[in-house]
Scaffold this motif. Structure first.
Motif: not given
Length: 200
Positions: A75-94
């Motif tokens: 598994y992998r995890a992505i933390a989104y803090h609401g900052r500008k330009g930050e990834k919100k979740g998993f896209g195709i590259p991830e």
């Protein structure tokens, strides 16, 4: 894996001596999932949570099974803090990187089974799958059939452990850490090792 009703992906995995990897995505915001507990009659427990909408930990993982091998959770995890330009979740590259990581860690061909999410079925992902056909085969689950994906059960079980968690921010109350710890426990839990294959 029974011989009588082998699903197509099981037959392919047996022929290729491959791992079957059920992939699914999930996530947890600052608002804990709803749950039930015991209390005195007329005294409903109340968990106070923040009303903030920003802040989320997104998860993507594969439950990987193979006869004679211990079941793995990659598994992998992505933390989104609401900052500008930050990834919100998993896209195709991830997602592509996660599949490559699973192949590297399992050291063999893999058969990925996932749902019909747009990121899974688009032309970009199709090109990726074709480019790695020597070790990657993909099957799609029927629509509205979460019971056929063991990874769904892993995330549901993990969220059940977060019911009493009421963080004020991702960092202050370590929501990311709780999710990581929960996923790590699932990766080595007897429940996961005994996770059965769906019989369809």
């Amino acid at each position: 894996m029974g011989e009588g009703d082998l699903a197509p992906y099981k037959s392919i995995a047996r022929q290729q001596k491959a791992w079957i990897c059920f992939l699914d995505e999930s996530g947890q915001s600052l608002r804990p999932p709803r749950g039930r507990t015991w209390a005195r009659r007329g005294q409903t427990p109340i968990v106070h949570v923040t009303g903030k909408g920003s802040g989320r930990v997104s998860l993507a993982g594969l439950v990987c099974v193979k006869p004679g091998q211990r079941t793995r959770l990659v598994y992998r995890a992505i933390a989104y803090h609401g900052r500008k330009g930050e990834k919100k979740g998993f896209g195709i590259p991830e997602l592509q990187a996660l599949v490559r990581s699973a192949h590297h860690l399992l050291r063999g061909p893999i058969v990925v089974v996932w749902d019909n999410l747009s990121a899974h079925v688009g032309p970009t992902m199709r090109t990726f799958i074709d480019a790695h056909a020597e070790w990657l085969t993909v099957f799609r689950l029927p629509a509205y059939a979460p019971e056929l994906n063991p990874a769904e059960g892993v995330w549901a079980n993990l969220k059940g452990k977060l019911i009493n968690l009421a963080p004020r921010s991702l960092d202050q109350c370590r929501l990311t850490g709780y999710v990581y710890q929960g996923a790590e426990r699932k990766a080595g839990s007897p429940w996961l090792r005994a996770c059965p294959l769906p019989r369809r």
